[in-house]
Design an enzyme around this catalytic site. Structure first.
Site, PDB file in Angstrom:
ATOM      1  N   LYS A   8       0.858  -1.189   0.000  1.00  0.00           N
ATOM      2  CA  LYS A   8       0.000   0.000   0.000  1.00  0.00           C
ATOM      3  C   LYS A   8       0.884   1.224   0.000  1.00  0.00           C
ATOM      4  O   LYS A   8       2.061   1.196   0.362  1.00  0.00           O
ATOM      5  CB  LYS A   8      -0.947   0.015   1.210  1.00  0.00           C
ATOM      6  CG  LYS A   8      -0.277   0.009   2.590  1.00  0.00           C
ATOM      7  CD  LYS A   8       0.135   1.385   3.068  1.00  0.00           C
ATOM      8  CE  LYS A   8       0.878   1.322   4.403  1.00  0.00           C
ATOM      9  NZ  LYS A   8       1.753   2.492   4.629  1.00  0.00           N
ATOM     10  N   GLY A  92      10.962  -2.246   5.543  1.00  0.00           N
ATOM     11  CA  GLY A  92      11.331  -0.904   5.999  1.00  0.00           C
ATOM     12  C   GLY A  92      11.155   0.129   4.923  1.00  0.00           C
ATOM     13  O   GLY A  92      11.864   1.144   4.885  1.00  0.00           O
ATOM     14  N   GLY A  94       7.976   1.500   3.980  1.00  0.00           N
ATOM     15  CA  GLY A  94       6.750   2.285   4.066  1.00  0.00           C
ATOM     16  C   GLY A  94       5.615   1.758   3.230  1.00  0.00           C
ATOM     17  O   GLY A  94       4.663   2.471   2.935  1.00  0.00           O
ATOM     18  N   GLY A  98       4.856  -6.379   5.527  1.00  0.00           N
ATOM     19  CA  GLY A  98       4.698  -7.339   6.619  1.00  0.00           C
ATOM     20  C   GLY A  98       3.276  -7.382   7.147  1.00  0.00           C
ATOM     21  O   GLY A  98       2.748  -8.453   7.460  1.00  0.00           O
ATOM     22  N   SER A  99       2.651  -6.229   7.232  1.00  0.00           N
ATOM     23  CA  SER A  99       1.258  -6.164   7.680  1.00  0.00           C
ATOM     24  C   SER A  99       0.337  -6.872   6.695  1.00  0.00           C
ATOM     25  O   SER A  99      -0.601  -7.565   7.094  1.00  0.00           O
ATOM     26  CB  SER A  99       0.820  -4.706   7.833  1.00  0.00           C
ATOM     27  OG  SER A  99       1.580  -4.056   8.823  1.00  0.00           O
ATOM     28  N   ASP A 132      -1.478  -1.074  10.905  1.00  0.00           N
ATOM     29  CA  ASP A 132      -2.062  -0.997   9.570  1.00  0.00           C
ATOM     30  C   ASP A 132      -2.492  -2.355   9.020  1.00  0.00           C
ATOM     31  O   ASP A 132      -2.935  -2.449   7.874  1.00  0.00           O
ATOM     32  CB  ASP A 132      -1.123  -0.297   8.588  1.00  0.00           C
ATOM     33  CG  ASP A 132       0.238  -0.976   8.478  1.00  0.00           C
ATOM     34  OD1 ASP A 132       0.493  -1.931   9.224  1.00  0.00           O
ATOM     35  OD2 ASP A 132       1.057  -0.538   7.647  1.00  0.00           O
TER      36      ASP A 132
END
Length: 271
Positions: A8, A92, A94, A98-99, A132
């Site tokens: 995203k 890392g 942004g 991972g979410s 998130d």
């Protein structure tokens, strides 16, 4: 079963206030893009997690996908599974990779084992794992607020625009991004800015993390300016990480103007 957890971007990001619990309240618009990982789940004789592609730091037993499985296991009699994640979305950066992996684990388990969980129930299970994470359950544009884990529908339509995402091989931790941040209300409400044409966003749609992160990593400011020089209607850093994206009216090629070690993804927006 296979699924493809997607990244995203953040369309604007304001850090509005410090919370009593130590977190920050923020507002942003999360928007899905087509850069994806590959997630596979099969039944197994024990719970295991493996990965390929980009190296994932930390103990595999504490991976977010395992945490997602354990969140459901508390309430459901799930069999042991093997989870394999082919990591493509940089870490890392942004982009919420991972979410997304954790959320898609919940969705894939719900489908595979016919758990009949509603989207809101899945959001409740995944929300404690990361601020998130819940966004990726329904995975359509959302205005987010509080810690970034509460959502409202937002009317925004970018289908047909072309987006370029540039990750210049720099990992920015959340702690780094928050260093020096002074929470404040935005001059113009985010929803009001997003209601205007994309061509007006350049001087109005702001990511509060940019000033501090760009000061530490000037190359990111250079990437942003390069995207504007190439004709982007709007360019910005995504989230608290180091990916910079540009939104264009038509397809463009930028790979030849960035160093070979940069990771670049591009495509037409679908929502």
């Amino acid at each position: 079963m296979l699924s493809f957890p997607n990244a995203k971007i953040n369309l604007g990001l304001h850090i509005t206030e410090k919370r009593p619990d130590g977190y920050h309240n923020l507002e942003s618009c999360f928007y899905s893009v087509g850069w994806t990982d590959v997630l596979e789940i099969i039944e197994s004789d024990k719970l295991t997690f493996t990965s390929s592609g980009i190296s994932i730091p930390g103990n595999p037993d504490s991976n977010l996908c395992i945490k997602a499985y354990n969140a459901l296991k508390k309430d459901f009699n799930l069999p042991p599974i093997h989870i394999h994640l082919h990591k493509v979305i940089p870490i890392g950066a942004g982009l919420g990779g991972g979410s997304a992996d954790a959320a898609f684990t919940i969705k894939l388990l719900n489908e595979k084992f016919d758990m009949k969980l509603s989207p809101s129930q899945m959001e409740d299970y995944i929300r404690p794992i990361g601020s998130d994470c819940a966004f990726f359950i329904q995975n359509y544009p959302r205005y987010c607020y509080d810690k970034g884990d509460q959502f409202e529908e937002i009317s925004i339509f970018l289908k047909g625009y072309y987006i370029v995402l540039v990750y210049p091989a720099i990992h920015v931790s959340t702690g780094e991004a928050y260093a020096g941040i002074k929470p404040q209300k935005p001059f113009m409400p985010l929803k009001q800015v997003l209601a205007q044409p994309v061509s007006t966003w350049k001087d109005r749609l702001v990511n509060d993390f940019e000033s501090g992160v760009f000061a530490r990593y000037p190359v990111l400011a250079t990437v942003k300016q390069t995207l504007y020089d190439k004709g982007a209607l709007y360019a910005a850093m995504s989230g608290s990480g180091s990916t910079v994206f540009g939104i264009f009216e038509k397809e463009v090629s930028v790979k030849e103007i960035f160093p070979s070690e940069y990771l670049i993804w591009s495509g037409f927006l679908q929502q």
